[in-house]
Design an enzyme around this catalytic site. Structure first.
Site, PDB file in Angstrom:
ATOM      1  N   GLN C 126       1.017  -1.553   0.035  1.00 64.41           N
ATOM      2  CA  GLN C 126       0.053   0.097  -0.385  1.00 64.41           C
ATOM      3  C   GLN C 126       0.850   1.021   0.214  1.00 64.41           C
ATOM      4  OE1 GLN C 126      -2.019   0.511   3.352  1.00 64.41           O
ATOM      5  NE2 GLN C 126      -3.504   1.426   2.447  1.00 64.41           N
ATOM      6  N   SER C 129       0.868   6.398   2.717  1.00 66.94           N
ATOM      7  CA  SER C 129       1.708   6.987   3.799  1.00 66.94           C
ATOM      8  C   SER C 129       2.977   8.135   2.778  1.00 66.94           C
ATOM      9  CB  SER C 129       2.336   6.281   5.296  1.00 66.94           C
ATOM     10  OG  SER C 129       0.962   6.595   5.363  1.00 66.94           O
ATOM     11  N   GLU C 245     -10.361  -0.758   5.576  1.00 65.30           N
ATOM     12  CA  GLU C 245      -9.700  -1.395   6.409  1.00 65.30           C
ATOM     13  C   GLU C 245     -10.137  -1.497   7.501  1.00 65.30           C
ATOM     14  OE1 GLU C 245      -6.584   1.571   6.715  1.00 65.30           O
ATOM     15  OE2 GLU C 245      -4.577   0.263   6.577  1.00 65.30           O
TER      16      GLU C 245
END
Lengths: 391, 362, 391, 362
Positions: C126, C129, C245
């Site tokens: 993923q 961030s 999530e």
């Protein structure tokens, strides 16, 4: 760093202990600890006796009855007084308005008010909070308009503790509505509660007590010579006062008294063949609170000792923050000690008063983290002034 | 497993809250203290008229035969209203009678409870004695004339209004349960002076029945607490939205809104546990540990929500004139009724080694 | 409201239990529970087996392998999988990128990626961030500039979990730096981790593990057909993903497994003549955590059951908030169960691995309240979306 | 009572922090895990050179004769540095030797500790055995050749570097304390295979001495924790001031700054309790309950400050590269060294009925 009291401080401690336990009138002691309320007359007499002994206003300037004691001696004085069950002098008089008049008032004001303030011949109440201000004290709206040699006061105060017994009020009033900042334009005024146009309405709290009040001002004429210091400088005096109040609130002596009593109560409650104090889970809770109390009391001695310029250390905020939390924790344990007896507030023959009053007292003291600068206000002070965390 | 309330339950909730509003007023509107109020016969009658006190009892015994999920719905509305009625008390007394009383007494009491003619409550607490479900300082003696009980029970909620007390007492070193009719107490202290009493059960049977009855009564308290917390949180968020400080609404102070979020989170956990407990209470054999767990969850939510609701209201939170402190007072009492958090956890703790984990699906 | 599983759901539960405990390869089970790490190859094989059994992606659309189960069945599936010690499918694949591609991707993208995503032939990481973004995800700065039929990506991601094993990354990139709001101008891009210009740097955590990484992009050319949905609409897809999530994180099955193991460990520790599990103070702590777990698990069933439009209920924030806190509480109790043994991280012959790993595991899981939307972010979501507290 | 550090103590603090900086580097700068590090002989030597390990021992025994307030000042700098040395461990071993060993052994060990030639540490914990100061699975046997001890001690911090172990063992159902010289462990597991040992004391004498030595060692741990918390809070407030999120510094988020204020408040209470404990440790007879209370206060501060410091740092808080998580790791270990919060409170709880309250002035 040293642990032991100096011989002089130890002698001082002995002197205080002897005075409070043997000389101070026995009938005025212990009442507060035993959950009884002193009458207003008792309170006046108690402080008058203290004042005669030179023990009512030790923190004031020596010229007005102060003692010039070290912070450690101040702590000893307070501890011994509390331990003996003697009610400390009324904070509105001795920690709040007295020091303000002594520091900022004219000589006339000092001579007129300080002696009677020390002796509680004048009972003061604090006119700071207002309904729409809350923690934002400086947004107060009560006005004082100059009219010749008087101020004409209109508006409303709230949460005025013991206003029903008070002779006089020290109040923050807005004298310059056009001031650029809300903190500017505020003045510090002394007013007679018997003045025409003053109305007091009691506010009942959850526990049924009447301790706080609303006070309304309808064209109340206050002689201009009852202004403390300069006009529009009242906010400075209020900040000085609030700092003193914070230090005063960390009254660890009272918490210690509560905790000692609570242990006695736990010993009265049978559990199996023993008592509730034998319950390890309860004993652990006492041990936790005693450790916390020790730390707060040590911090009170350490922090007050480190301020040298006479103004309270901003670290005193942590005493208010942690001290009020500890008060509430002790009162919450008191409910658990009362156990099933806590579920009735009635005065029953078989149930001791400490048990039936445990829930109302707990509920009433939820105020501890609200008044005198709420926990939120204290956290903001710490974050801003000490930790330098400015948004 | 399904948590969705039925249409009937929505209707029941409306009926209960309507009856409460029409027939009673919370202490705050009367400016009274937060002391636990005396029995309000008119208010109780209004609930009797819509069948609330009989919801949990079988139709054969004169009850409504609906069960605890319905009763929980009603109790939540009671909690939300800020008023107090002896619902949990009658459930404990009624459960003991249902489990232990002979047929005629059972039908008399449960029928009378349902039609409002009788008010049976438990009398368990004893002065200066820690909470216990296995010991009692009250003694019971049997003679040709039957049993009599002697000793003091205090405090006993609703004692002055009660028509029957279910009391614990000691016989031959065993715990026993009795029904005392017409107790005629004038305060919440009940002095039993060789009062005639009907034996319900002794020893293990009495202890098990008492534990189960208190667990079931606890479900009613949980549901009431959820209602009180709903209302306390609603008042608090309203206050944060409307009250301004330092020139802006309190809702713009993150230190407050984050704590309000924690209140919401704990409340939602408490709601789940309570709905679950109500469903479990309708099942036999009773999983009383599941009910105890629900109380533990509700206790912790009640403490946080009650304390924070007052704190965020500031000064008015501790006044008799504002409802929020009254809700906090009730939450405080609920958590201490029939034991406290400590006693419940310690009870659960003694059985912690008996299961590897706690399954919720069944 | 009803308590019992319907006969059909009970049969489903039996089927799941039978599959996970008897059919699923024994050598891939329990490893995670016992504190051992599965190898990446094991993880791939585990998910591939699940996928063959139709149990890897039950929440996906049925056309792509989903099962159209009720939320209750989803919970049963997860619970039985966890109870049997089977590792759930990789959330990056099955809860994150898969549902996004299925909902917003073109038919070409679906056909190209979904089957291999379900089977873990493609291991996704993923790329959300960034170092300067933190909780403020939308302030990301990695850019993707269109150049013919490619995007050229430059920038940096951080906290990329298991990037070292990943074949592909789904990334949020800024495609329109001039967009009026920072949430606009973001696109959702799929990129091959073997592309030229991708560099992965492992970040060691306190416990010594390498689980998270920094990933640097230096003129990485990404074919434009690897854009999901529309350009500059990536934030919508990300919000959809983050909601999923949150629900996924409330993995009560894992906590239950931990707690069961922890009880066994407490039983191994001698205390006087008994074991640590006989210590009333320890037993009370277990009772507290079991009650909390029960409430969270019930809430997961209740809340997921109440969302009907396919988008997660904002109440799912409380599952993340309370679930991560409970994880940390269980791991803190684990340190206390390990007792003095917790003070060494060394592998000693006489000290079991669960004890010597208790502190590093506790420290590592301080991340639980930070990643996947920190507790602070969840509280803000609750305050704003549910309680209507807008500053 | 006076908490103000002397000029000498300021100078000592500077000397210690200087030595630490010159001779060591914290694990975070080396990117190492937060695992408790092995003994760093060079770093220890630097502290020996400025007299730190001997501060608490009498000059007659070869020590520096300064006392525990000075030692606490040094330990606080150790805690602040993020480095670890066996200061608390040698204080426990040294205290036992000082209280119980014959003159020659006492002078040898305390002198050697002071000049750096010896490293005595306690070996108390036993695998799969809850913390206890009154029982031991290690057994001691006496013969003509003297005492031998048998069993496993683990984990024993600094065992591979230790020249002497002070071990607990059971003799005739009594607790006894022994010194084992040259233990030659290669890990933190010490397998005692009929190792020759010198008896220090048995029974009540041993138990009292052990309790007091651990209480005194606890003072060093408290002081170290205060240093670690100081640094963790400093790092956190720096981070809040400099890190921006959502377009503004974290310091503008009240939910964070109010929690930082709570960290500060707890830290200041812990500091007061620690300074007090250090002064108490210099007094005879020892008020070991005051020291236990200080540890309880420090434990609760350490938990809050450690956890919140990591949480407010976000992701970097749990990385090996940033110092804050290492400080939290050390705080976590300190609270669990020689018992934990639960054992300390339960210990204090057994004596709660013995005093009406806890006076601090003496």
């Amino acid at each position: 760093m040293h642990l032991r009291l100096s011989p002089q401080d130890a002698a001082f401690q002995q002197r205080m202990r002897a005075y409070f336990t043997t000389e101070f009138p026995r009938e005025l002691r212990h009442a507060a600890a035993a959950g009884q309320q002193l009458t207003p007359e008792d309170i006046r007499r108690s402080q008058s006796v203290l004042n005669d002994a030179g023990l009512a206003v030790p923190a004031w300037p020596t010229s007005w009855g102060g003692q010039d004691w070290s912070p450690l001696r101040m702590h000893i004085w307070n501890s011994e007084m509390r331990a003996a069950g003697v009610l400390p002098p009324l904070p509105f008089n001795t920690s709040m308005v007295g020091p303000v008049i002594a520091a900022f008032g004219s000589e006339e004001l000092k001579a007129r008010f300080l002696p009677q303030t020390a002796s509680l011949e004048i009972w003061w109440c604090q006119g700071f909070s207002e309904p729409d201000a809350g923690s934002d004290l400086a947004s107060l709206r009560t006005t004082a308009v100059r009219d010749g040699d008087h101020y004409v006061v209109n508006g409303q105060k709230i949460w005025t503790t013991l206003a029903q017994h008070a002779d006089w009020m020290f109040a923050l009033v807005r004298t310059d509505p056009a001031a650029p900042r809300k903190q500017a334009g505020i003045s510090f005024l002394l007013l007679d509660m018997r003045s025409e146009g003053v109305t007091t309405r009691p506010i009942r709290t959850l526990d049924g007590d009447v301790e706080v009040n609303e006070v309304f001002f309808d064209d109340v004429r206050v002689p201009a010579d009852q202004l403390v210091g300069e006009e529009n400088k009242g906010w400075d005096y209020a900040k000085f006062l609030l700092g003193n109040e914070r230090v005063g609130v960390a009254d660890t002596g009272l918490i210690k008294l509560w905790l000692t009593d609570l242990k006695d109560h736990a010993r009265q409650v049978r559990r199996g063949d023993g008592t509730l104090l034998d319950d390890p889970a309860v004993a652990v809770r006492f041990a936790e609170l005693e450790a916390e109390l020790m730390a707060i009391e040590l911090t009170a001695v350490r922090v007050s000792g480190s301020s040298s310029d006479g103004r309270p250390d901003p670290a005193s905020s942590i005493l208010k923050l942690c001290g009020s939390q500890l008060q509430q924790d002790v009162l919450e344990l008191a409910i658990d000690v009362a156990g099933p007896m806590a579920l009735s507030w009635e005065h029953l023959e078989a149930v001791p008063g400490w048990a039936s009053s445990s829930v109302p007292t707990y509920l009433n003291y939820r105020k501890a983290t609200i008044y005198g600068g709420s926990s939120e206000v204290q956290r903001s002070i710490v974050a801003t002034s000490i930790l330098g965390l400015k948004g | 497993m399904d948590f969705t309330p039925t249409d009937e339950q929505h209707a029941l909730a409306q009926a209960v809250s309507g009856a409460l509003r029409r027939h009673g007023s919370p202490a705050s509107t009367r400016g009274e203290t937060a002391a636990p109020p005396a029995h309000d016969a008119a208010l109780w009658r209004a609930l009797v008229d819509i069948g609330v006190p009989g919801l949990a009892w079988p139709e054969d015994d004169g009850g409504v035969g609906a069960g605890f999920t319905d009763l929980a719905v009603a109790a939540t509305e009671v909690g939300r209203s800020g008023m107090q009625v002896p619902l949990a008390e009658t459930v404990v007394a009624g459960s003991l009678v249902r489990a232990l009383a002979p047929d005629d007494l059972r039908r008399e009491v449960l029928g009378g409870l349902t039609d409002g003619s009788l008010l049976p409550v438990p009398a368990l607490a004893e002065p200066l004695r820690a909470w216990s479900t296995t010991t009692s300082d009250v003694t019971a003696t049997s003679s040709d004339q039957g049993w009599t009980v002697r000793g003091t029970k205090a405090p006993v909620r609703y004692a002055p209004a009660a028509t029957h007390l279910v009391v614990t007492a000691t016989t031959d070193d065993q715990l026993a349960l009795f029904v005392v009719a017409q107790p005629s107490a004038t305060t919440e202290e009940v002095d039993l002076d060789d009062e005639p009493a009907t034996l319900l059960a002794q020893g293990e049977t009495a202890e098990v029945a008492l534990r189960e009855a208190l667990a079931i009564g606890g479900v009613v308290l949980c549901a009431e607490a959820v209602g009180a917390m709903d209302e306390a949180l609603r008042l608090t968020t309203d206050y944060l939205r409307t009250r301004t400080q330092f020139g802006r609404p309190l809702a713009s102070f993150q230190a407050l809104t984050h704590r309000a979020a924690d209140m919401y989170a704990r409340l939602e956990l408490a709601r789940s546990a309570t709905l679950f407990a109500a469903m479990v209470a309708d099942e036999q054999p009773l999983d009383s540990d599941a009910l105890l767990r629900a109380r533990v969850v509700v206790d912790s939510a009640a403490r946080l929500v009650g304390q924070e609701a007052v704190q965020m209201h500031g000064g008015i939170g501790v006044t008799a004139e504002h409802p929020v402190g009254h809700l906090t007072a009730r939450l405080t009492s609920i958590s201490r009724t029939w034991g406290d958090r400590r006693s419940r956890l310690s009870d659960l703790g003694t059985r912690i080694a008996d299961h590897p984990n706690v399954p919720i699906l069944r």
